[in-house]
Design a protein around this motif. Structure first.
Motif, PDB file in Angstrom:
ATOM      1  N   ASN A   1     -31.737  35.962  11.867  1.00 33.07           N
ATOM      2  CA  ASN A   1     -31.727  34.829  12.797  1.00 33.07           C
ATOM      3  C   ASN A   1     -31.039  33.597  12.213  1.00 33.07           C
ATOM      4  N   TYR A   2     -30.649  33.706  10.952  1.00 30.17           N
ATOM      5  CA  TYR A   2     -30.097  32.554  10.260  1.00 30.17           C
ATOM      6  C   TYR A   2     -28.702  32.822   9.711  1.00 30.17           C
TER       7      TYR A   2
ATOM      8  N   ASP B   1     -30.365  27.658  11.490  1.00 30.77           N
ATOM      9  CA  ASP B   1     -30.914  28.407  12.612  1.00 30.77           C
ATOM     10  C   ASP B   1     -29.796  28.621  13.631  1.00 30.77           C
ATOM     11  N   LYS B   2     -29.508  29.859  13.970  1.00 30.25           N
ATOM     12  CA  LYS B   2     -28.402  30.166  14.889  1.00 30.25           C
ATOM     13  C   LYS B   2     -28.657  29.656  16.306  1.00 30.25           C
ATOM     14  N   THR B   3     -29.913  29.363  16.631  1.00 33.74           N
ATOM     15  CA  THR B   3     -30.210  28.908  17.998  1.00 33.74           C
ATOM     16  C   THR B   3     -29.874  27.437  18.224  1.00 33.74           C
TER      17      THR B   3
END
Length: 266
Positions: free
Chosen positions: A120-121, A149-151
Protein backbone atom coordinates in the motif's frame (compact mmCIF):
# COMPACT_ATOMS: atom_id res chain seq x y z
CA UNK A 1 37.88 0.12 30.08
CA UNK A 2 37.90 1.62 26.60
CA UNK A 3 40.89 3.73 25.60
CA UNK A 4 38.49 6.38 24.28
CA UNK A 5 38.32 9.73 26.02
CA UNK A 6 36.09 9.71 29.11
CA UNK A 7 33.21 12.15 28.57
CA UNK A 8 33.63 14.38 31.64
CA UNK A 9 34.06 18.16 31.48
CA UNK A 10 36.56 20.21 33.49
CA UNK A 11 34.05 20.62 36.34
CA UNK A 12 33.56 16.89 36.74
CA UNK A 13 30.13 16.70 35.10
CA UNK A 14 29.03 14.82 31.99
CA UNK A 15 30.33 16.60 28.90
CA UNK A 16 26.92 17.02 27.24
CA UNK A 17 28.05 19.68 24.77
CA UNK A 18 30.42 17.31 22.98
CA UNK A 19 28.00 14.39 22.84
CA UNK A 20 25.92 13.47 19.83
CA UNK A 21 22.50 12.49 21.10
CA UNK A 22 20.15 9.74 20.01
CA UNK A 23 16.85 8.54 21.40
CA UNK A 24 18.57 5.51 22.90
CA UNK A 25 21.22 7.66 24.54
CA UNK A 26 18.51 9.82 26.08
CA UNK A 27 16.00 7.18 27.10
CA UNK A 28 18.48 4.67 28.51
CA UNK A 29 19.51 7.21 31.16
CA UNK A 30 16.18 6.52 32.87
CA UNK A 31 16.38 2.76 32.36
CA UNK A 32 19.66 2.12 34.19
CA UNK A 33 21.87 5.11 35.09
CA UNK A 34 24.85 2.86 35.86
CA UNK A 35 24.63 1.19 32.46
CA UNK A 36 24.26 4.62 30.86
CA UNK A 37 27.47 5.82 32.50
CA UNK A 38 29.37 2.72 31.39
CA UNK A 39 28.18 3.20 27.81
CA UNK A 40 28.40 6.94 27.36
CA UNK A 41 30.76 8.39 29.94
CA UNK A 42 33.40 5.67 30.14
CA UNK A 43 32.52 4.29 26.70
CA UNK A 44 33.10 0.71 27.69
CA UNK A 45 33.20 -1.72 24.78
CA UNK A 46 32.28 -4.92 26.64
CA UNK A 47 28.51 -4.40 26.83
CA UNK A 48 26.32 -7.51 26.43
CA UNK A 49 23.19 -7.72 24.36
CA UNK A 50 20.28 -9.80 25.60
CA UNK A 51 18.24 -12.39 23.67
CA UNK A 52 15.32 -10.00 23.15
CA UNK A 53 17.59 -7.39 21.57
CA UNK A 54 19.26 -10.01 19.37
CA UNK A 55 15.84 -11.24 18.22
CA UNK A 56 14.77 -7.69 17.39
CA UNK A 57 17.97 -7.10 15.42
CA UNK A 58 17.44 -10.30 13.41
CA UNK A 59 13.88 -9.41 12.41
CA UNK A 60 14.84 -5.80 11.66
CA UNK A 61 17.59 -6.98 9.33
CA UNK A 62 15.22 -9.29 7.45
CA UNK A 63 12.63 -6.53 7.02
CA UNK A 64 15.37 -4.14 5.93
CA UNK A 65 16.64 -6.55 3.28
CA UNK A 66 13.11 -7.09 2.01
CA UNK A 67 12.46 -3.34 1.75
CA UNK A 68 15.74 -2.95 -0.17
CA UNK A 69 14.80 -5.81 -2.53
CA UNK A 70 17.69 -7.89 -1.25
CA UNK A 71 15.27 -10.63 -0.17
CA UNK A 72 12.06 -11.68 -1.87
CA UNK A 73 8.92 -12.25 0.16
CA UNK A 74 9.18 -16.03 -0.33
CA UNK A 75 12.72 -15.99 1.12
CA UNK A 76 11.83 -14.46 4.48
CA UNK A 77 10.86 -17.57 6.45
CA UNK A 78 13.96 -19.49 5.37
CA UNK A 79 16.14 -16.49 6.16
CA UNK A 80 14.62 -16.28 9.64
CA UNK A 81 15.06 -20.01 10.30
CA UNK A 82 18.63 -20.01 9.00
CA UNK A 83 19.69 -16.95 11.01
CA UNK A 84 17.89 -17.63 14.29
CA UNK A 85 20.37 -20.11 15.75
CA UNK A 86 23.57 -18.19 15.10
CA UNK A 87 22.18 -14.69 15.81
CA UNK A 88 20.31 -15.48 19.05
CA UNK A 89 23.33 -16.51 21.10
CA UNK A 90 22.16 -15.40 24.53
CA UNK A 91 19.64 -17.25 26.68
CA UNK A 92 16.10 -16.02 27.12
CA UNK A 93 15.08 -15.53 30.77
CA UNK A 94 13.33 -18.45 32.46
CA UNK A 95 9.54 -18.41 32.30
CA UNK A 96 7.32 -20.85 34.20
CA UNK A 97 4.58 -20.72 31.57
CA UNK A 98 6.42 -21.05 28.28
CA UNK A 99 9.80 -21.73 26.65
CA UNK A 100 10.51 -18.20 25.47
CA UNK A 101 13.09 -19.21 22.88
CA UNK A 102 10.68 -21.62 21.25
CA UNK A 103 7.81 -19.14 21.53
CA UNK A 104 9.75 -16.32 19.86
CA UNK A 105 10.94 -18.70 17.15
CA UNK A 106 7.38 -19.79 16.32
CA UNK A 107 6.10 -16.22 16.37
CA UNK A 108 8.82 -15.17 13.93
CA UNK A 109 7.94 -17.96 11.51
CA UNK A 110 4.24 -17.11 11.78
CA UNK A 111 4.91 -13.44 11.07
CA UNK A 112 7.04 -14.01 8.00
CA UNK A 113 4.72 -16.73 6.61
CA UNK A 114 1.83 -14.26 6.75
CA UNK A 115 3.79 -11.14 5.82
CA UNK A 116 2.19 -9.27 2.92
CA UNK A 117 4.88 -6.70 2.29
CA UNK A 118 4.28 -2.95 2.10
CA UNK A 119 2.19 -2.94 -1.08
CA UNK A 120 0.00 0.00 0.00
CA UNK A 121 3.05 2.22 0.23
CA UNK A 122 5.75 3.68 -1.93
CA UNK A 123 9.02 3.10 -0.08
CA UNK A 124 11.02 6.33 0.11
CA UNK A 125 13.93 5.20 2.28
CA UNK A 126 15.11 2.28 4.39
CA UNK A 127 17.28 2.73 7.50
CA UNK A 128 17.76 6.38 6.61
CA UNK A 129 20.29 8.16 8.80
CA UNK A 130 18.96 11.13 10.74
CA UNK A 131 21.28 14.06 11.38
CA UNK A 132 19.93 17.33 12.73
CA UNK A 133 20.47 19.95 15.38
CA UNK A 134 17.92 20.52 18.13
CA UNK A 135 18.73 23.72 19.98
CA UNK A 136 22.49 23.42 20.68
CA UNK A 137 22.67 19.64 20.43
CA UNK A 138 23.49 17.24 17.62
CA UNK A 139 20.91 14.49 17.25
CA UNK A 140 21.21 11.31 15.20
CA UNK A 141 19.43 8.04 14.54
CA UNK A 142 18.12 5.70 11.85
CA UNK A 143 14.52 5.50 10.63
CA UNK A 144 13.46 1.93 9.88
CA UNK A 145 11.16 2.89 7.02
CA UNK A 146 9.86 6.09 5.41
CA UNK A 147 6.95 5.56 3.01
CA UNK A 148 4.27 7.45 1.10
CA UNK A 149 0.69 6.29 1.36
CA UNK A 150 -0.44 5.66 -2.23
CA UNK A 151 -3.98 6.83 -1.41
CA UNK A 152 -3.06 10.41 -0.47
CA UNK A 153 0.69 10.75 -1.15
CA UNK A 154 1.36 11.59 2.51
CA UNK A 155 4.49 10.48 4.37
CA UNK A 156 4.40 7.85 7.12
CA UNK A 157 7.29 6.99 9.45
CA UNK A 158 7.44 3.29 10.39
CA UNK A 159 9.34 1.70 13.27
CA UNK A 160 9.61 -2.09 13.63
CA UNK A 161 9.12 -3.29 17.20
CA UNK A 162 9.49 -6.78 18.66
CA UNK A 163 7.37 -5.82 21.69
CA UNK A 164 4.02 -7.58 21.82
CA UNK A 165 2.28 -4.35 22.87
CA UNK A 166 2.72 -1.18 24.86
CA UNK A 167 1.82 -1.55 28.52
CA UNK A 168 -0.27 1.62 28.52
CA UNK A 169 -0.68 5.00 26.82
CA UNK A 170 2.21 6.46 28.78
CA UNK A 171 4.65 3.84 27.51
CA UNK A 172 3.35 4.35 23.97
CA UNK A 173 3.99 8.08 24.36
CA UNK A 174 7.54 7.40 25.55
CA UNK A 175 8.33 5.29 22.50
CA UNK A 176 6.61 7.74 20.15
CA UNK A 177 9.04 10.47 21.18
CA UNK A 178 11.70 8.80 19.06
CA UNK A 179 9.56 9.01 15.92
CA UNK A 180 8.53 12.56 16.75
CA UNK A 181 12.17 13.61 16.95
CA UNK A 182 12.76 11.90 13.61
CA UNK A 183 9.83 13.91 12.22
CA UNK A 184 11.92 17.08 12.50
CA UNK A 185 14.34 15.47 10.05
CA UNK A 186 11.45 14.48 7.76
CA UNK A 187 10.27 18.08 7.67
CA UNK A 188 13.81 19.30 7.03
CA UNK A 189 14.46 16.89 4.15
CA UNK A 190 11.05 16.34 2.56
CA UNK A 191 9.48 19.73 3.35
CA UNK A 192 6.51 18.19 5.15
CA UNK A 193 5.74 16.44 8.40
CA UNK A 194 4.57 12.82 8.31
CA UNK A 195 0.82 12.28 8.59
CA UNK A 196 1.33 9.27 10.86
CA UNK A 197 3.84 7.48 13.02
CA UNK A 198 3.36 3.72 12.86
CA UNK A 199 4.78 0.94 15.01
CA UNK A 200 4.97 -2.44 13.30
CA UNK A 201 4.61 -4.78 16.29
CA UNK A 202 5.71 -7.69 14.15
CA UNK A 203 5.83 -10.44 16.74
CA UNK A 204 2.07 -10.10 17.30
CA UNK A 205 1.27 -8.91 13.75
CA UNK A 206 -0.23 -5.65 14.98
CA UNK A 207 0.09 -2.01 13.92
CA UNK A 208 -0.04 0.90 16.36
CA UNK A 209 -0.94 4.08 14.49
CA UNK A 210 -0.32 7.55 15.94
CA UNK A 211 -1.63 10.59 14.04
CA UNK A 212 1.09 13.24 13.89
CA UNK A 213 0.50 16.22 16.18
CA UNK A 214 2.80 19.22 16.23
CA UNK A 215 2.30 19.72 19.97
CA UNK A 216 3.63 16.21 20.60
CA UNK A 217 6.72 16.98 18.53
CA UNK A 218 7.31 20.03 20.72
CA UNK A 219 6.81 17.88 23.82
CA UNK A 220 9.41 15.40 22.53
CA UNK A 221 11.93 18.20 21.96
CA UNK A 222 11.25 19.58 25.44
CA UNK A 223 11.72 16.10 26.93
CA UNK A 224 15.04 15.78 25.10
CA UNK A 225 16.33 19.12 26.39
CA UNK A 226 15.18 18.44 29.95
CA UNK A 227 16.84 15.02 29.88
CA UNK A 228 20.15 16.48 28.69
CA UNK A 229 19.92 19.15 31.39
CA UNK A 230 19.29 16.47 34.02
CA UNK A 231 22.26 14.42 32.80
CA UNK A 232 24.47 17.52 32.86
CA UNK A 233 23.77 17.90 36.59
CA UNK A 234 24.18 14.25 37.55
CA UNK A 235 27.18 12.81 39.37
CA UNK A 236 25.59 9.68 40.85
CA UNK A 237 24.59 6.74 38.64
CA UNK A 238 22.84 3.95 40.56
CA UNK A 239 22.25 0.42 39.31
CA UNK A 240 18.64 -0.17 38.24
CA UNK A 241 16.39 -1.36 41.07
CA UNK A 242 14.35 -3.62 38.78
CA UNK A 243 15.52 -7.19 39.50
CA UNK A 244 14.37 -8.66 36.18
CA UNK A 245 15.93 -5.92 34.07
CA UNK A 246 19.09 -5.90 36.14
CA UNK A 247 19.56 -9.67 35.96
CA UNK A 248 18.53 -10.42 32.37
CA UNK A 249 18.43 -7.28 30.23
CA UNK A 250 20.94 -4.64 31.30
CA UNK A 251 23.97 -4.45 29.02
CA UNK A 252 26.35 -4.41 32.00
CA UNK A 253 24.67 -7.12 34.08
CA UNK A 254 27.97 -9.02 33.93
CA UNK A 255 29.89 -6.18 35.61
CA UNK A 256 31.18 -6.89 39.13
CA UNK A 257 29.63 -3.66 40.45
CA UNK A 258 26.27 -4.28 38.83
CA UNK A 259 24.23 -5.09 41.90
CA UNK A 260 21.24 -3.46 43.54
CA UNK A 261 22.23 -0.62 45.85
CA UNK A 262 25.51 0.17 44.10
CA UNK A 263 25.96 3.80 43.05
CA UNK A 264 28.70 4.95 40.70
CA UNK A 265 29.90 8.41 41.71
CA UNK A 266 31.95 10.63 39.43
Amino acid sequence: MSSKKIMIDKNGFVDVKNMTWSFSRLNSFYTCPYCWAMNYIFRREDSMQNAFAQYGTLCHEILEKFAKNQLMIWDLVDEFKKSFEFMITNDFPPNKYVDLRNSYYKQGIDYFINFNGFSNYEIISVEEEVKLKIEDYEFTGFIDLVVRDKTDNKIIVIDHKSKSSFKNKEEQKEYARQLYLYSSFIKQKYKEYPKQLKFNMFRKKKWVIIPFKLKDLEEAKEWMLKTIDKISKTKEFPVIEDDFFGQYLCNFRHDENHKKGYVLRI
